[in-house]
Design a protein around this motif. Structure first.
Motif, PDB file in Angstrom:
ATOM      1  N   GLU A 336       0.844  -1.196   0.000  1.00  0.00           N
ATOM      2  CA  GLU A 336       0.000   0.000   0.000  1.00  0.00           C
ATOM      3  C   GLU A 336       0.882   1.249   0.000  1.00  0.00           C
ATOM      4  OE1 GLU A 336      -3.784   1.813   0.377  1.00  0.00           O
ATOM      5  OE2 GLU A 336      -3.609  -0.302   0.776  1.00  0.00           O
ATOM      6  N   ARG A 337       0.876   1.977  -1.121  1.00  0.00           N
ATOM      7  CA  ARG A 337       1.840   3.071  -1.246  1.00  0.00           C
ATOM      8  C   ARG A 337       1.562   4.211  -0.278  1.00  0.00           C
ATOM      9  NH1 ARG A 337       1.265   1.856  -6.766  1.00  0.00           N
ATOM     10  NH2 ARG A 337       3.036   0.596  -7.424  1.00  0.00           N
ATOM     11  N   GLU A 338       0.309   4.549  -0.136  1.00  0.00           N
ATOM     12  CA  GLU A 338      -0.015   5.684   0.714  1.00  0.00           C
ATOM     13  C   GLU A 338       0.324   5.378   2.175  1.00  0.00           C
ATOM     14  OE1 GLU A 338      -3.745   8.781   0.952  1.00  0.00           O
ATOM     15  OE2 GLU A 338      -3.716   7.168  -0.493  1.00  0.00           O
ATOM     16  N   PHE A 339       0.077   4.139   2.550  1.00  0.00           N
ATOM     17  CA  PHE A 339       0.429   3.696   3.891  1.00  0.00           C
ATOM     18  C   PHE A 339       1.932   3.824   4.115  1.00  0.00           C
ATOM     19  CE2 PHE A 339       1.885   0.264   6.649  1.00  0.00           C
ATOM     20  CZ  PHE A 339       1.118   0.467   7.777  1.00  0.00           C
ATOM     21  N   LYS A 340       2.677   3.356   3.120  1.00  0.00           N
ATOM     22  CA  LYS A 340       4.131   3.430   3.236  1.00  0.00           C
ATOM     23  C   LYS A 340       4.599   4.872   3.388  1.00  0.00           C
ATOM     24  CE  LYS A 340       5.352   0.697  -0.337  1.00  0.00           C
ATOM     25  NZ  LYS A 340       6.247  -0.081  -1.180  1.00  0.00           N
ATOM     26  N   LEU A 341       3.978   5.747   2.576  1.00  0.00           N
ATOM     27  CA  LEU A 341       4.378   7.143   2.601  1.00  0.00           C
ATOM     28  C   LEU A 341       4.122   7.751   3.979  1.00  0.00           C
ATOM     29  CD1 LEU A 341       5.444   9.511   1.055  1.00  0.00           C
ATOM     30  CD2 LEU A 341       3.134  10.032   0.326  1.00  0.00           C
ATOM     31  N   LYS A 342       3.046   7.341   4.633  1.00  0.00           N
ATOM     32  CA  LYS A 342       2.712   7.921   5.924  1.00  0.00           C
ATOM     33  C   LYS A 342       3.532   7.303   7.049  1.00  0.00           C
ATOM     34  CE  LYS A 342      -1.394  10.251   5.119  1.00  0.00           C
ATOM     35  NZ  LYS A 342      -2.279   9.882   4.013  1.00  0.00           N
ATOM     36  N   VAL A 343       3.897   6.033   6.886  1.00  0.00           N
ATOM     37  CA  VAL A 343       4.490   5.313   8.008  1.00  0.00           C
ATOM     38  C   VAL A 343       6.010   5.175   7.919  1.00  0.00           C
ATOM     39  CG1 VAL A 343       4.633   3.031   9.038  1.00  0.00           C
ATOM     40  CG2 VAL A 343       2.404   4.056   8.624  1.00  0.00           C
ATOM     41  N   MET A 392      -2.408   3.805  11.768  1.00  0.00           N
ATOM     42  CA  MET A 392      -2.663   3.899  10.328  1.00  0.00           C
ATOM     43  C   MET A 392      -3.259   2.639   9.713  1.00  0.00           C
ATOM     44  SD  MET A 392      -1.829   6.965   9.684  1.00  0.00           S
ATOM     45  CE  MET A 392      -2.335   6.799   7.987  1.00  0.00           C
ATOM     46  N   VAL A 393      -3.187   1.515  10.418  1.00  0.00           N
ATOM     47  CA  VAL A 393      -3.552   0.250   9.762  1.00  0.00           C
ATOM     48  C   VAL A 393      -5.024   0.131   9.411  1.00  0.00           C
ATOM     49  CG1 VAL A 393      -1.708  -1.271  10.470  1.00  0.00           C
ATOM     50  CG2 VAL A 393      -3.627  -0.858  12.011  1.00  0.00           C
ATOM     51  N   LYS A 394      -5.864   0.950  10.019  1.00  0.00           N
ATOM     52  CA  LYS A 394      -7.261   0.759   9.647  1.00  0.00           C
ATOM     53  C   LYS A 394      -7.590   1.450   8.331  1.00  0.00           C
ATOM     54  CE  LYS A 394      -9.127   4.136  12.988  1.00  0.00           C
ATOM     55  NZ  LYS A 394      -8.342   3.943  14.211  1.00  0.00           N
ATOM     56  N   TYR A 395      -6.635   2.195   7.797  1.00  0.00           N
ATOM     57  CA  TYR A 395      -6.881   2.897   6.536  1.00  0.00           C
ATOM     58  C   TYR A 395      -6.265   2.159   5.361  1.00  0.00           C
ATOM     59  CZ  TYR A 395      -7.870   6.461   9.901  1.00  0.00           C
ATOM     60  OH  TYR A 395      -8.386   7.136  10.958  1.00  0.00           O
ATOM     61  N   SER A 396      -6.875   2.371   4.219  1.00  0.00           N
ATOM     62  CA  SER A 396      -6.326   1.792   3.013  1.00  0.00           C
ATOM     63  C   SER A 396      -6.847   2.568   1.815  1.00  0.00           C
ATOM     64  CB  SER A 396      -6.738   0.327   2.890  1.00  0.00           C
ATOM     65  OG  SER A 396      -6.493  -0.119   1.577  1.00  0.00           O
ATOM     66  N   GLY A 397      -6.032   2.625   0.768  1.00  0.00           N
ATOM     67  CA  GLY A 397      -6.499   3.238  -0.467  1.00  0.00           C
ATOM     68  C   GLY A 397      -7.573   2.372  -1.119  1.00  0.00           C
ATOM     69  N   ALA A 398      -7.505   1.078  -0.843  1.00  0.00           N
ATOM     70  CA  ALA A 398      -8.460   0.151  -1.446  1.00  0.00           C
ATOM     71  C   ALA A 398      -9.434  -0.352  -0.388  1.00  0.00           C
ATOM     72  CB  ALA A 398      -7.723  -1.006  -2.101  1.00  0.00           C
ATOM     73  N   TYR A 399      -9.921   0.590   0.418  1.00  0.00           N
ATOM     74  CA  TYR A 399     -10.736   0.185   1.573  1.00  0.00           C
ATOM     75  C   TYR A 399     -12.010  -0.551   1.184  1.00  0.00           C
ATOM     76  CZ  TYR A 399     -13.756   4.082   0.402  1.00  0.00           C
ATOM     77  OH  TYR A 399     -14.616   4.922  -0.246  1.00  0.00           O
ATOM     78  N   LYS A 400     -12.418  -0.331  -0.081  1.00  0.00           N
ATOM     79  CA  LYS A 400     -13.670  -0.981  -0.486  1.00  0.00           C
ATOM     80  C   LYS A 400     -13.532  -2.492  -0.531  1.00  0.00           C
ATOM     81  CE  LYS A 400     -15.823   2.783  -2.971  1.00  0.00           C
ATOM     82  NZ  LYS A 400     -15.868   3.477  -4.242  1.00  0.00           N
TER      83      LYS A 400
END
Lengths: 542, 262
Positions: A336-343, A392-400
């Motif tokens: 997950e790129r956005e996760f990586k960017l934040k974490v 951050m783990v409860k979020y995802s770009g592909a949350y659907k």
């Protein structure tokens, strides 16, 4: 949608565009569309049926850049153009390049444009010009926000000539950055596919964010250390450092310095951006057509299963379903790129924090004193990765994709939370711990092994508490990132304070002869309780 | 009445790297044709369409549209073309109304006129109530309707449609099919790619099957039936693409599904 101030400004130059063979009304139409979409850039959480005409979030964030820009001002008071402007442009280039990569990569690499507009009766040059103007508009806003105050200051401190030259150089710098980024992307796309490029961009974003973190620490410290007495010594590598070119240009114009090397550098400052610009315009069609690679999928490599890793996972998570969730979390957190960017930048920062503190200690005393002292409590800083990641783990770009939780026959909700917590510990805490522990033992000698053990036990207990407090009932990777609001940060921050509490208890027990052993025992019991009964509670309260 | 030639491909060959996608394709398309353009995945269908739209270049041979070679033309010929791509990406953050106005603008339509026309077309598709909602909230069928409208707003002479019925409900499908038939009766040319053979069979008055970069069949459905001695387009398709093991593959698949864990 067609009434932006920028567009009205642009209207004044309409004849100019027309003379260059560009269909101005099309250009205006496309730009108007882009600007409209920018006002809605913040992803809508849930499909809204009515639009709230949002403000442009980019413009709202500009004040931060104004703050960054203040960092430049002290250098305006230095009495050496060369040094002064090299540093100033070094800083500015860093700021602008960072935001170029993180905010405008998506614009530069937008493939939709091609499919959407190329099939319509609009010529390529108009589309490319629109794209370039779109980015240029934002780059200019960004540059103005960042350098506005320094520019005004320079007008008063350094005089009008300096101010004008500074302004001109900023324009050149913008060209240079835009073209450099595009050319680098272009080069990458020649050799790799789109996924690789996205990964490289992601990696650069992470590196730059970490760079800012650490850079600010270092800059702050270097002020105390070095006296600002610099003289210019020519060196060949300066030919490759754009900030120095701009320093040279100032030197050449304002002091009348005419040495050959300085002149060469000054000429580079003017010529390279212009060449880059011409090159870019010439290459646009090739660049655009290589963008199609972005949407092509290359076959992924088959990953070999690591038996040792399998055995280890089997050991820490004997339950197959729980292990399954661990593996799932691993895969998500890795990809997950956005996760990586934040974490990731913050995880990287965790490696550095303890040493920053030790460094301060050494400045006040000696290294020997440090080794004898109790700075090993700084190891508690490794625990910082846990709330950072878990918030951050409860979020995802592909949350659907989270519908699977509802559709699958889940035996026990607890398994998800436990699997997740374990995976975070293994993926983020373990490496930090394994790398820093030997360093700490090297610094403080083997006497601290029991302390380190206590801290690791604390980490395991703490991770469970963090999951309970920070995630509560929410399922991992089930919410869109835009929900990640400030309250999350506050909660995570509160949890960080808890680390201080643990540290305090540790210090207290340490005053006892066998205090540490007892404390370790208490921790192990607590781990047992929290990891079983504690997790249970999530399910019961559901 | 002599029907005019609208599109002509002459010896068109296209390579991606070393891979030959299309080889020596010759094809003439006349006004009023509804061409069912079919073929297996990766046979070069969408590449052909993309070449005609100027999205893909670097091919050998000539493509003539409205009698003029693409290589000598500028972009203006696209004014007479409408396009519904497969898996079309839309600018999600726009409303349907804004999106359609934008596309109409790209085709050079006057703004108020386009708005009014788009609104009336949306009413016919019964999606006018979401005119001011963002596309991101649209269902697949609603998006498809917006795409179809966007391809027809400027009254094009040639239509390229890639799976235009996907996501539409049965009633809407009927409407769209009828629209295509009537457009063709007016002399419009329609280039229709799809994987759903039943629909292609019913909709097209001419079928072009492309396989391995070659045209494997070209003619009306009746002609193809005669040549191949098969009853349905699906059967013709299978026999021409040399595919006959669907039963065996299905059997294997089901067997794997039903395996008991050892």
């Amino acid at each position: 949608m067609n009434n932006f101030a920028t567009l009205r400004l642009l209207d004044r130059f309409a004849p100019l565009f027309r003379r260059a063979g560009i269909d101005y009304s099309m250009l205006r139409l496309i730009l108007g569309l882009k600007l409209t979409m920018d006002t809605r850039r913040v992803p809508t959480v849930f499909a809204q049926s009515k639009i709230k005409e949002g403000k442009n979030y980019f413009i709202r964030s500009l004040w931060i850049y104004a703050l960054y820009g203040l960092a430049v001002i002290p250098f305006l008071f230095v009495d050496n153009y060369f040094f002064q402007l090299s540093i100033i442009f070094g800083i500015l280039m860093f700021i602008l390049m960072t935001s170029m990569i993180s905010d405008f990569s998506s614009v530069l690499l937008d493939v939709r444009d091609r499919n959407m507009m190329m099939t319509k009766p609009v010529d390529q040059r108009t589309i490319s010009t629109a794209k370039m103007l779109h980015i240029t508009m934002y780059m200019s806003l960004l540059t103005i926000a960042t350098t506005g105050i320094p520019l005004v200051v320079s007008l008063f401190v350094n005089g009008f000539g300096f101010f004008l030259l500074f302004l001109a150089e900023l324009i050149l710098l913008n060209f240079l950055i835009l073209m450099m980024t595009a050319l680098v992307y272009f080069a990458i796309l020649q050799f790799f596919d789109g996924e690789k490029l996205k990964n490289i961009i992601n990696f650069m974003q992470i590196a730059l964010t970490l760079g800012i973190f650490i850079g600010y620490q270092l800059v702050a410290r270097s002020f105390q250390l070095t006296s600002l007495d610099w003289t210019f010594t020519p060196a060949w590598w300066q030919l490759f450092t754009p900030p120095v070119w701009f320093g040279a240009l100032h030197e050449a114009v304002l002091t009348g310095e005419r040495s050959f090397f300085v002149l060469v550098l000054a000429v580079l400052a003017v010529i390279i951006p212009v060449i880059a610009m011409i090159l870019y315009v010439k290459m646009i069609p090739v660049f655009e057509s290589s963008l199609h690679k972005l949407s092509t999928v290359e076959q992924g490599k088959e990953k070999r299963t690591n038996r040792l890793k399998q055995a280890f996972l089997r050991f820490i998570a004997p339950d197959q379903e729980e292990r399954n969730f661990m593996n799932f979390s691993f895969a998500m957190m890795k990809s997950e790129r956005e996760f990586k960017l934040k974490v990731y930048p913050q995880v990287g920062f965790t490696f550095v924090i303890p040493f920053l503190f030790m460094y301060t200690n050494i400045e006040n005393g000696s290294f020997e004193a440090l080794r004898e002292g109790s700075s090993y409590y700084l190891f508690y800083f490794t625990l910082l990765v846990i709330p950072t990641v878990l918030s951050m783990v409860k979020y995802s770009g592909a949350y659907k994709g989270s519908w699977i939780y509802a559709a699958m026959p889940l035996r026990d909700r607890v398994l998800i939370d436990r699997g997740l917590t374990k995976s975070v510990l293994v993926m983020f805490y373990l490496p930090v711990m394994l790398i820093l522990a030997p360093v700490f033992i090297w610094i403080f000698s083997g006497r601290i092994w029991l302390d380190l053990l206590v801290i690791v036990a604390t980490a395991i207990l703490y991770a469970a508490i963090c999951t309970l407090v920070l995630n509560g009932k929410s399922l991992p990777f089930s919410q869109p990132f835009s929900v990640a609001q400030h309250q999350e940060g506050i909660k995570a921050f509160m949890m960080m304070l808890v680390i201080g509490g643990f540290c305090l208890i540790h210090v207290l027990f340490n005053n006892w002869t066998i205090g540490l052993e007892i404390y370790l025992g208490i921790l192990l019991v607590a781990i047992l309780i929290v990891w079983t009964l504690g997790f249970r509670r999530i399910r019961l309260s559901k | 009445m002599e029907r005019q030639e609208v599109i002509r491909l002459e010896h068109v060959t296209k390579r991606f790297g070393d891979k030959l996608v299309l080889e020596d394709i010759d094809l003439s398309v006349y006004e009023g044709d509804i061409i069912g353009y079919i073929g297996p995945n990766g046979a070069g269908k969408s590449t052909t369409v993309k070449m005609m739209l100027g999205l893909v270049d670097g091919y050998e041979g000539n493509i003539l549209i409205f009698g003029e070679n693409l290589k000598d033309q500028d972009h203006t010929y696209k004014k007479r073309i409408g396009y519904v791509p497969e898996n079309a990406e839309l600018y999600d953050s726009l409303t349907a109304q804004e999106y359609l106005a934008f596309i109409a603008g790209l085709y050079g339509l006057e703004e108020d006129l386009a708005r009014e026309k788009a609104h009336r077309l949306m009413m016919k598709f019964e999606i006018d109530h979401v005119m001011n909602a963002r596309l991101s909230s649209f269902s697949k069928g609603m998006r498809q309707k917006v795409l179809i409208i966007s391809s027809l707003l400027h009254n094009p002479d040639v239509l390229f449609l890639d799976e235009p019925l996907s996501g539409l409900d049965a009633n809407s499908m009927l409407i769209v099919r009828e629209i295509l038939a009537q457009l063709s009766a007016q002399g419009k040319t329609i280039f229709y790619s799809s994987h759903i053979m039943d629909i292609v069979e019913k909709i097209s008055n001419r079928i072009v099957l492309i396989s391995n970069g070659h045209i494997a069949a070209d003619g009306t459905f009746d002609e193809l039936k005669e040549q191949n001695q098969k009853g349905s387009l699906q059967d013709i398709f299978n026999s021409l693409t040399g595919f006959s093991q669907h039963k065996e593959i299905a059997e294997d698949f089901v067997a794997i599904v039903q395996e008991e864990p050892a």
